[in-house]
Motif scaffolding. Structure first.
Motif, mmCIF file in Angstrom:
data_model
loop_
_atom_site.group_PDB
_atom_site.id
_atom_site.type_symbol
_atom_site.label_atom_id
_atom_site.label_comp_id
_atom_site.label_asym_id
_atom_site.label_seq_id
_atom_site.Cartn_x
_atom_site.Cartn_y
_atom_site.Cartn_z
ATOM 1 N N TYR A 160 48.553 41.728 38.694
ATOM 2 C CA TYR A 160 48.851 42.558 37.637
ATOM 3 C C TYR A 160 49.577 43.910 38.198
ATOM 4 N N ASP A 161 49.211 44.486 39.321
ATOM 5 C CA ASP A 161 49.782 45.633 39.650
ATOM 6 C C ASP A 161 51.277 45.178 40.373
ATOM 7 N N ARG A 162 51.330 44.153 40.871
ATOM 8 C CA ARG A 162 52.793 43.725 41.440
ATOM 9 C C ARG A 162 53.567 43.258 40.202
ATOM 10 N N TYR A 163 53.022 42.736 39.045
ATOM 11 C CA TYR A 163 53.715 42.390 37.542
ATOM 12 C C TYR A 163 54.555 43.838 37.570
ATOM 13 N N VAL A 164 53.590 44.805 37.143
ATOM 14 C CA VAL A 164 54.263 46.002 36.969
ATOM 15 C C VAL A 164 55.068 46.595 37.587
ATOM 16 N N ALA A 165 54.878 46.524 39.141
ATOM 17 C CA ALA A 165 55.887 46.915 39.902
ATOM 18 C C ALA A 165 57.165 46.359 39.879
ATOM 19 N N ILE A 166 57.126 45.085 39.575
ATOM 20 C CA ILE A 166 58.796 44.200 39.657
ATOM 21 C C ILE A 166 59.235 44.708 38.159
ATOM 22 N N ARG B 40 43.487 56.699 36.698
ATOM 23 C CA ARG B 40 42.664 56.406 35.819
ATOM 24 C C ARG B 40 42.516 54.947 35.670
ATOM 25 N N LEU B 41 43.649 54.293 35.342
ATOM 26 C CA LEU B 41 43.865 52.955 35.016
ATOM 27 C C LEU B 41 43.237 51.935 36.085
ATOM 28 N N TYR B 42 43.694 52.257 37.169
ATOM 29 C CA TYR B 42 43.377 51.457 38.522
ATOM 30 C C TYR B 42 41.860 51.582 38.774
ATOM 31 N N GLY B 43 41.326 52.758 38.763
ATOM 32 C CA GLY B 43 39.832 52.792 38.470
ATOM 33 C C GLY B 43 39.040 52.167 37.378
ATOM 34 N N LEU B 44 39.529 52.091 36.230
ATOM 35 C CA LEU B 44 39.020 51.342 35.055
ATOM 36 C C LEU B 44 39.313 49.773 35.633
ATOM 37 N N LEU B 45 40.299 49.518 36.265
ATOM 38 C CA LEU B 45 40.726 48.104 36.655
ATOM 39 C C LEU B 45 39.640 47.576 37.598
ATOM 40 N N ILE B 46 39.117 48.494 38.426
ATOM 41 C CA ILE B 46 37.798 47.827 39.254
ATOM 42 C C ILE B 46 36.601 48.171 38.576
ATOM 43 N N LEU B 47 36.445 49.169 37.983
ATOM 44 C CA LEU B 47 34.976 49.271 37.441
ATOM 45 C C LEU B 47 34.640 48.234 36.212
ATOM 46 N N LEU B 48 35.697 48.074 35.367
ATOM 47 C CA LEU B 48 35.209 47.239 34.064
ATOM 48 C C LEU B 48 35.007 45.760 34.747
ATOM 49 N N PRO B 49 35.828 45.169 35.621
ATOM 50 C CA PRO B 49 35.238 43.827 35.788
ATOM 51 C C PRO B 49 34.085 43.873 36.850
ATOM 52 N N LEU B 50 33.853 44.935 37.785
ATOM 53 C CA LEU B 50 32.651 45.017 38.375
ATOM 54 C C LEU B 50 31.445 44.839 37.402
ATOM 55 N N PHE B 51 31.441 45.849 36.502
ATOM 56 C CA PHE B 51 30.377 45.775 35.509
ATOM 57 C C PHE B 51 30.010 44.386 34.726
#
Length: 177
Positions: A120-126, A139-150
């Protein structure tokens, strides 16, 4: 009357990787070297990302998290296997087996979700290069780590608790590591 686990099993037995004592030292050396290379390589990635300020971007943040997850996934099984090969004791306790199952589920699922987040990160970058820094904020990439982890931890615990309901009375030997 509700069903319950009546397992009186205290441990499982791993089948040996090889029965040949000459090959066991070779197998031990091979797995130990692969494990050490994996740990060292991933630690170098984490060190490089954390020490260079130019690499403090979402892509490298996700890459260092992927490296940490790979270290954890490798450490879940390989040290126990190395100890079993070295001591010629092929057993694992019932709780140790359940713990390994839970950690493998967590770290393997987290690795897969991190790869999806990196995609997704590469999709947004391209596709949105001019808005990349606005979209991929901390805030978003912290959420993208913590939400799936939970979600992954809850899922792994549910699967591990379901394994507790199974009975293991017939075959206590596990064919491979």
């Amino acid at each position: 009357m509700e069903p319950r686990n009546e397992t009186d099993i205290l441990e499982f037995l791993f089948m040996e990787v090889t029965e040949n004592p000459e090959l066991q030292s070779l197998v031990f050396s091979l797995f130990l070297s692969i494990y050490l290379v994996t740990i060292l390589g991933n630690l170098l990635i984490i060190l490089a990302v954390s020490s260079d300020s130019h690499l403090h971007t979402p892509m490298y943040f996700f890459l260092s998290n992927l490296s940490f997850t790979d270290i954890c996934l490798s450490t879940t099984t390989i040290p126990k296997m190395l100890v079993n090969i070295q001591t010629q004791n092929q057993s694992i306790t019932y709780t140790g087996c359940l713990t390994q199952i839970c950690f493998i589920l967590v770290f393997a699922s987290l690795e897969s979700s991190l790869l999806a987040v990196m995609a997704y990160d590469r999709y947004v970058a391209i596709c949105h290069p001019l808005r990349y820094t606005v979209i991929m904020n901390s805030r978003l990439y912290g959420l993208l780590i913590l939400l799936p982890l939970f979600v992954i931890i809850v899922d792994a615990l549910m699967h591990s608790l379901m394994v507790l309901q199974l009975t293991f009375c017939t075959d206590l030997e596990i064919p491979l590591f």
